[in-house]
Design a protein around this motif. Structure first.
Motif, PDB file in Angstrom:
ATOM      1  N   GLY A  70     -83.104  52.442  54.262  1.00  0.00           N
ATOM      2  CA  GLY A  70     -83.073  51.307  55.174  1.00  0.00           C
ATOM      3  C   GLY A  70     -83.402  49.951  54.584  1.00  0.00           C
ATOM      4  N   VAL A  71     -83.436  49.845  53.260  1.00  0.00           N
ATOM      5  CA  VAL A  71     -83.711  48.559  52.610  1.00  0.00           C
ATOM      6  C   VAL A  71     -82.419  48.098  51.943  1.00  0.00           C
ATOM      7  CG1 VAL A  71     -85.061  47.367  50.847  1.00  0.00           C
ATOM      8  CG2 VAL A  71     -86.134  49.144  52.240  1.00  0.00           C
ATOM      9  N   ALA A  72     -81.902  46.957  52.372  1.00  0.00           N
ATOM     10  CA  ALA A  72     -80.643  46.450  51.828  1.00  0.00           C
ATOM     11  C   ALA A  72     -80.808  46.103  50.350  1.00  0.00           C
ATOM     12  CB  ALA A  72     -80.183  45.224  52.611  1.00  0.00           C
TER      13      ALA A  72
ATOM     14  N   ASP B 282     -90.736  57.524  43.626  1.00  0.00           N
ATOM     15  CA  ASP B 282     -92.035  56.890  43.392  1.00  0.00           C
ATOM     16  C   ASP B 282     -91.895  55.372  43.338  1.00  0.00           C
ATOM     17  OD1 ASP B 282     -94.926  57.374  42.689  1.00  0.00           O
ATOM     18  OD2 ASP B 282     -94.320  56.267  40.887  1.00  0.00           O
ATOM     19  N   ILE B 283     -90.822  54.897  42.737  1.00  0.00           N
ATOM     20  CA  ILE B 283     -90.580  53.448  42.683  1.00  0.00           C
ATOM     21  C   ILE B 283     -90.423  52.913  44.092  1.00  0.00           C
ATOM     22  CG2 ILE B 283     -88.894  51.690  42.000  1.00  0.00           C
ATOM     23  CD1 ILE B 283     -88.432  53.459  39.441  1.00  0.00           C
TER      24      ILE B 283
ATOM     25  N   TRP C   3     -93.083  50.392  45.888  1.00  0.00           N
ATOM     26  CA  TRP C   3     -92.600  49.096  46.375  1.00  0.00           C
ATOM     27  C   TRP C   3     -92.915  48.969  47.863  1.00  0.00           C
ATOM     28  CZ3 TRP C   3     -89.071  48.077  50.212  1.00  0.00           C
ATOM     29  CH2 TRP C   3     -88.735  46.727  50.367  1.00  0.00           C
ATOM     30  N   SER C   4     -92.694  50.039  48.625  1.00  0.00           N
ATOM     31  CA  SER C   4     -92.976  50.019  50.070  1.00  0.00           C
ATOM     32  C   SER C   4     -94.457  49.787  50.347  1.00  0.00           C
ATOM     33  CB  SER C   4     -92.547  51.342  50.710  1.00  0.00           C
ATOM     34  OG  SER C   4     -91.173  51.532  50.581  1.00  0.00           O
ATOM     35  N   ARG C   5     -95.301  50.335  49.509  1.00  0.00           N
ATOM     36  CA  ARG C   5     -96.750  50.189  49.677  1.00  0.00           C
ATOM     37  C   ARG C   5     -97.232  48.805  49.243  1.00  0.00           C
ATOM     38  NH1 ARG C   5    -100.606  50.783  46.030  1.00  0.00           N
ATOM     39  NH2 ARG C   5     -99.264  51.781  44.493  1.00  0.00           N
ATOM     40  N   ILE C   6     -96.686  48.283  48.157  1.00  0.00           N
ATOM     41  CA  ILE C   6     -97.203  47.051  47.556  1.00  0.00           C
ATOM     42  C   ILE C   6     -96.536  45.799  48.111  1.00  0.00           C
ATOM     43  CG2 ILE C   6     -97.367  45.774  45.373  1.00  0.00           C
ATOM     44  CD1 ILE C   6     -97.509  48.621  44.015  1.00  0.00           C
ATOM     45  N   ALA C   7     -95.226  45.819  48.319  1.00  0.00           N
ATOM     46  CA  ALA C   7     -94.525  44.577  48.648  1.00  0.00           C
ATOM     47  C   ALA C   7     -93.332  44.769  49.580  1.00  0.00           C
ATOM     48  CB  ALA C   7     -94.068  43.914  47.353  1.00  0.00           C
ATOM     49  N   PRO C   8     -93.477  45.499  50.684  1.00  0.00           N
ATOM     50  CA  PRO C   8     -92.301  45.761  51.522  1.00  0.00           C
ATOM     51  C   PRO C   8     -91.729  44.510  52.190  1.00  0.00           C
ATOM     52  CG  PRO C   8     -94.287  46.411  52.663  1.00  0.00           C
ATOM     53  CD  PRO C   8     -94.692  46.051  51.259  1.00  0.00           C
TER      54      PRO C   8
ATOM     55  N   ARG D 180     -81.305  35.552  47.834  1.00  0.00           N
ATOM     56  CA  ARG D 180     -81.965  34.268  48.086  1.00  0.00           C
ATOM     57  C   ARG D 180     -82.141  34.010  49.584  1.00  0.00           C
ATOM     58  NH1 ARG D 180     -78.425  31.643  45.631  1.00  0.00           N
ATOM     59  NH2 ARG D 180     -79.271  31.934  43.575  1.00  0.00           N
ATOM     60  N   HIS D 181     -81.126  34.376  50.375  1.00  0.00           N
ATOM     61  CA  HIS D 181     -81.156  34.094  51.812  1.00  0.00           C
ATOM     62  C   HIS D 181     -81.625  35.273  52.657  1.00  0.00           C
ATOM     63  CE1 HIS D 181     -78.582  30.817  50.286  1.00  0.00           C
ATOM     64  NE2 HIS D 181     -79.292  30.146  51.160  1.00  0.00           N
ATOM     65  N   GLY D 182     -82.123  36.336  52.015  1.00  0.00           N
ATOM     66  CA  GLY D 182     -82.718  37.440  52.744  1.00  0.00           C
ATOM     67  C   GLY D 182     -81.733  38.417  53.364  1.00  0.00           C
ATOM     68  N   ARG D 183     -80.449  38.323  53.029  1.00  0.00           N
ATOM     69  CA  ARG D 183     -79.474  39.279  53.569  1.00  0.00           C
ATOM     70  C   ARG D 183     -79.608  40.649  52.876  1.00  0.00           C
ATOM     71  NH1 ARG D 183     -76.656  34.269  53.761  1.00  0.00           N
ATOM     72  NH2 ARG D 183     -75.817  34.567  51.665  1.00  0.00           N
ATOM     73  N   ILE D 184     -80.099  40.629  51.644  1.00  0.00           N
ATOM     74  CA  ILE D 184     -80.518  41.855  50.965  1.00  0.00           C
ATOM     75  C   ILE D 184     -81.937  41.611  50.465  1.00  0.00           C
ATOM     76  CG2 ILE D 184     -78.205  42.625  50.303  1.00  0.00           C
ATOM     77  CD1 ILE D 184     -78.738  41.637  47.469  1.00  0.00           C
ATOM     78  N   GLN D 185     -82.647  42.685  50.232  1.00  0.00           N
ATOM     79  CA  GLN D 185     -84.040  42.547  49.829  1.00  0.00           C
ATOM     80  C   GLN D 185     -84.289  42.904  48.374  1.00  0.00           C
ATOM     81  OE1 GLN D 185     -86.545  44.268  52.784  1.00  0.00           O
ATOM     82  NE2 GLN D 185     -88.419  43.524  51.847  1.00  0.00           N
ATOM     83  N   VAL D 186     -83.368  43.677  47.804  1.00  0.00           N
ATOM     84  CA  VAL D 186     -83.583  44.193  46.444  1.00  0.00           C
ATOM     85  C   VAL D 186     -82.285  44.100  45.645  1.00  0.00           C
ATOM     86  CG1 VAL D 186     -84.177  46.236  45.080  1.00  0.00           C
ATOM     87  CG2 VAL D 186     -85.407  45.764  47.196  1.00  0.00           C
ATOM     88  N   VAL D 187     -82.403  43.646  44.386  1.00  0.00           N
ATOM     89  CA  VAL D 187     -81.293  43.723  43.439  1.00  0.00           C
ATOM     90  C   VAL D 187     -81.762  44.603  42.295  1.00  0.00           C
ATOM     91  CG1 VAL D 187     -79.877  42.467  41.765  1.00  0.00           C
ATOM     92  CG2 VAL D 187     -80.303  41.475  44.021  1.00  0.00           C
ATOM     93  N   CYS D 188     -80.936  45.610  42.000  1.00  0.00           N
ATOM     94  CA  CYS D 188     -81.226  46.529  40.891  1.00  0.00           C
ATOM     95  C   CYS D 188     -80.308  46.172  39.745  1.00  0.00           C
ATOM     96  CB  CYS D 188     -80.980  47.969  41.304  1.00  0.00           C
ATOM     97  SG  CYS D 188     -81.911  48.494  42.754  1.00  0.00           S
TER      98      CYS D 188
END
Length: 177
Positions: free
Chosen positions: A140-142, A105-106, A110-115, A169-177
């Motif tokens: 498929g999301v780094a 669901d998370i 996230w995919s719906r609101i801010a992909p 910061r530089h867009g090489r990954i999109q999410v930090v958990c």
């Protein structure tokens, strides 16, 4: 460890001041001026005389707090999760949060609101954070995971915080958990 002499004692996470451990410490400072700091002041009136609000979220943003929008579409059933010292017992709470339906669901929300946006996800514990990271990467999301054991700088065996946040910061990954 001998406690230092102090005229002023500052307690962080003051909402935990009523715990047996804190009361044992504070007893030795009964003649001192005690200041409690907390973003969760619930219950602090049992120990502290006054509540001073340092500022509202709106007043403190953006100079001191990061502006954010919070979405919480899934409600976690916390019934039966034990509470100790006013907080859910983290190992039990993590089990409630670290479920495939909630983690999915998370990702879906996230995919719906801010992909198209980078994100920092706060989890209920290390296992939950790793699970979230695995799901984002599998779909498929780094993503990368950071916890207290993540070194500041990369080592031969482990990526460090500096590299992970630089990648975000530089867009090489999109999410930090």
């Amino acid at each position: 460890i001998p406690k230092p002499v102090a005229d002023v004692v500052i307690v962080d996470e003051a909402h935990k001041s009523l715990s047996r451990e804190w009361q044992r410490i504070l007893k030795d400072y009964s003649g001192s001026f005690v200041i409690g700091l907390s973003a969760t002041p619930e219950g602090t009136g049992a120990y502290y005389d006054r509540l001073l609000v340092g500022g509202t979220y709106e007043e403190l943003t953006p100079e001191y707090l990061t502006p954010c929008r919070v979405f919480a579409p899934y409600t976690v059933d916390m019934k039966g999760v034990p509470v100790r010292k006013g907080e859910y017992v983290s190992t039990h709470a993590q089990k409630q949060f670290n479920t495939d339906p909630l983690v999915g669901d998370i990702f879906d929300n996230w995919s719906r609101i801010a992909p198209d946006r980078r994100a920092v996800l706060f989890a209920s514990g290390v296992e939950h954070s790793i699970h979230l990271c695995e799901v984002f990467n599998a779909r498929g999301v780094a993503a990368a995971h950071v916890d207290a054991s993540t070194p500041q700088r990369s080592t031969p065996s482990k990526r460090g915080r500096e590299d992970i946040f630089d990648d975000l910061r530089h867009g090489r990954i999109q999410v930090v958990c």
